[in-house]
Enzyme design. Sequence first.
Site, PDB file in Angstrom:
ATOM      1  N   GLU A 150       0.816  -1.211   0.000  1.00  0.00           N
ATOM      2  CA  GLU A 150       0.000   0.000   0.000  1.00  0.00           C
ATOM      3  C   GLU A 150       0.852   1.266   0.000  1.00  0.00           C
ATOM      4  O   GLU A 150       0.575   2.233   0.712  1.00  0.00           O
ATOM      5  CB  GLU A 150      -0.957  -0.019   1.203  1.00  0.00           C
ATOM      6  CG  GLU A 150      -1.915  -1.203   1.184  1.00  0.00           C
ATOM      7  CD  GLU A 150      -2.879  -1.223   2.348  1.00  0.00           C
ATOM      8  OE1 GLU A 150      -4.033  -1.629   2.152  1.00  0.00           O
ATOM      9  OE2 GLU A 150      -2.461  -0.837   3.470  1.00  0.00           O
ATOM     10  N   GLU A 189     -12.557  -1.792  12.185  1.00  0.00           N
ATOM     11  CA  GLU A 189     -12.509  -1.127  10.886  1.00  0.00           C
ATOM     12  C   GLU A 189     -13.623  -1.610   9.960  1.00  0.00           C
ATOM     13  O   GLU A 189     -14.255  -0.811   9.271  1.00  0.00           O
ATOM     14  CB  GLU A 189     -11.146  -1.369  10.235  1.00  0.00           C
ATOM     15  CG  GLU A 189     -11.021  -0.787   8.842  1.00  0.00           C
ATOM     16  CD  GLU A 189      -9.670  -1.055   8.210  1.00  0.00           C
ATOM     17  OE1 GLU A 189      -9.457  -0.617   7.065  1.00  0.00           O
ATOM     18  OE2 GLU A 189      -8.821  -1.718   8.858  1.00  0.00           O
ATOM     19  N   ASP A 238      -8.698  -8.787   4.097  1.00  0.00           N
ATOM     20  CA  ASP A 238      -8.372  -7.688   5.018  1.00  0.00           C
ATOM     21  C   ASP A 238      -9.381  -7.588   6.145  1.00  0.00           C
ATOM     22  O   ASP A 238     -10.264  -6.733   6.114  1.00  0.00           O
ATOM     23  CB  ASP A 238      -8.318  -6.363   4.251  1.00  0.00           C
ATOM     24  CG  ASP A 238      -7.686  -5.234   5.058  1.00  0.00           C
ATOM     25  OD1 ASP A 238      -7.125  -5.518   6.137  1.00  0.00           O
ATOM     26  OD2 ASP A 238      -7.737  -4.082   4.606  1.00  0.00           O
TER      27      ASP A 238
END
Length: 694
Positions: free
Chosen positions: A288, A390, A362
């Site tokens: 990333e 998240e 993820d």
Amino acid sequence: MFFVVCSFAVKADDGYRLWLKFDKVASASRYTSYAQSVSSEFPTSPILETARKELGQGLKGLTGIAPVAKSADGSIQFVKDATIPEEGFEIQVDKKVQVKVDGLSVLGRKYIRIKASSDRGILYGVFELLRMIQQEKPLADISSSPKVKLRMLNHWDNVMGTIERGYAGASLWKWYELPETVDPRYTDYARANASIGINAVSVNNVNASARFMTPEYLAKVKVLADVFRPYGIKLFLSVNFASPKLVGKLKTSDPLDPQVRAFWASKTKEIYAQIPDFGGFLVKANSEGEPGPQEFGRTHADGANMLAEAVKPFNGIVIWRAFVYAPNPNGDRFKEAYNDFKPLDGTFAKNVIVQVKNGPIDFQPREPFHPLFGAMPKTPLALEFQITQEYTGFSTNVFYQSILFKECLDSDTYQNGKGSTVAKVIDGSLGNDQITMMAGVANTGSDRNWTGHLLSQANWYAFGRLAWDHTLSSEKIADEWVKQTLTRDDKAAKTASDILMKSRDTYVKFTTPLGLHHVMGQGIHWGPEPWLERSQRPDWTSIYYHRADSVGLGFDRKASGSNALSLYHPAVAQQWLDPAKTDLNYLLWFHHVGWKEKLTSGRTLWDEFCYRMNSGLQEVKDLQKDWDSLQGKVDPEIFADVRGRLAAQQRESVLWRDAHLLYFQTYSKLPISYGTPARTLAEIKEIVRIYQLK
């Protein structure tokens, strides 16, 4: 330093004390004879003094009696036993026995012996004893040792005080006040961690600032390490791989360059000079946008081994994250980490451990276990969970993560045949690994109750308990947490525990049923955005994952598709190979299924999708009713706060349901069989768009 209730807050419980509420128990008289005195066979040490203080404060609160110190023969004795594994403990409870005094038979005294080979074992034994009393359990003999050596919280905290994916306020660490001002909250945090066996903390974001490698910040970090040490906690740092260029002003960060290696050797020596028990480095590289060894044509092993060489003289370790994926529009992100790391098995230095997320995408609400578990027998692997929510509801949704954690831990990889669970891979029992580890991305922040949603404290607690002993059940952990945190009333505690136990499936139903995944809003990851088709990279969109079309829904990962199933042992792949036999909870993870195809439930895919979405919404209402029944049984401030968050969750569940049903109906062209959307798709898209604005 201990948790205190300030005078202005005595009328209500704001959640600050977490599960360490040492208020007097109704059955205090059962324990008072044990609480008279304490003696120790151990030499004094900061950790042992912590154990003494914890025992004294805990017993004073729970029984009304604080034990006095004795040189020997205390009613509670810290006993040294070299046969007990490091950090483990035994508690022996000696009941009243008949003894002879002046020829007469009388009842002798009661004793509790906390036995360990180290002062850390004594500390953990003290917390176990207090945990039993908090729950008003009969005292009983117990023997316990941690399943993994490193039980770590990874903080994604930044130098500016923000937290990446943090939903409980700002960072705990006040970098601009350190090192001169030391917030007492740091000690309270360390105490909470020690009580559940957490012994390692990485204090900064894996998207690391090179600033942490400067003398200015190392002086700040040293203060935190000094606070953590008496609680048996080692401090680690996430490092920016480009630090040789950014801090050392070198022309390169190539791990094979002699000057780069010299930089890291020198910097490591500087760190250990300030923090002699420094744990080592945590690294996110070539992921990333983060810098890494692949920029120089080197492998992840080359980068990890360079850092391992630097920390080796100090018995430090390197934790190298396997969360890497190339932006391949024609590929499958499911396979990326496996393709990068599987060929490197056996090439990492002995003081390197590779940290692998629980699933291949993820931290989704439900995800199959990562195929790297079971594929790297020559390399120690750490398991990384995400405690912060998240993708599991931020701070407005109750989502008890122990159930997710256990699903992964209990999954069978077949690495050494049947029974080779993920838990056995990461605890070293399959490969006799010298480094073993479980990590969790922390959910703490500056909010007074630490975690935003008070029920999210249960996730921090559950992570620590499972990192210590992955054989514990989610039900047991929920019951422990509830009785220490919310209520000791048996009926009310059962209701609260049931809320936790039902919460995960409820959330999955109204957000990602049937194995739908990665369909949340872009950027902040709030709410639904299944229509997302453009982003900086294709694998940051939703359409990349759900593959909806006029035929059906889901990602084909069989040989006819990406063939990601081939990454698993054949016995594992077999359970997901045939869509007709695949657990419906994982169906869309591995198959593209027709809208009108009949499922094992008896409903078509479309009807089952509608049914589950609507059921999830109804179940949130049921959770609200269950919580309302606890009024008067839990603290009023806590009751009101959780009640408000459940109301927010109900509102959000309607948004998720309506967004998914209306959007995917544009592909299925079928009537919505369960539930009636409250808004149009255009209205929902506008709500989500506004939430994504910066």
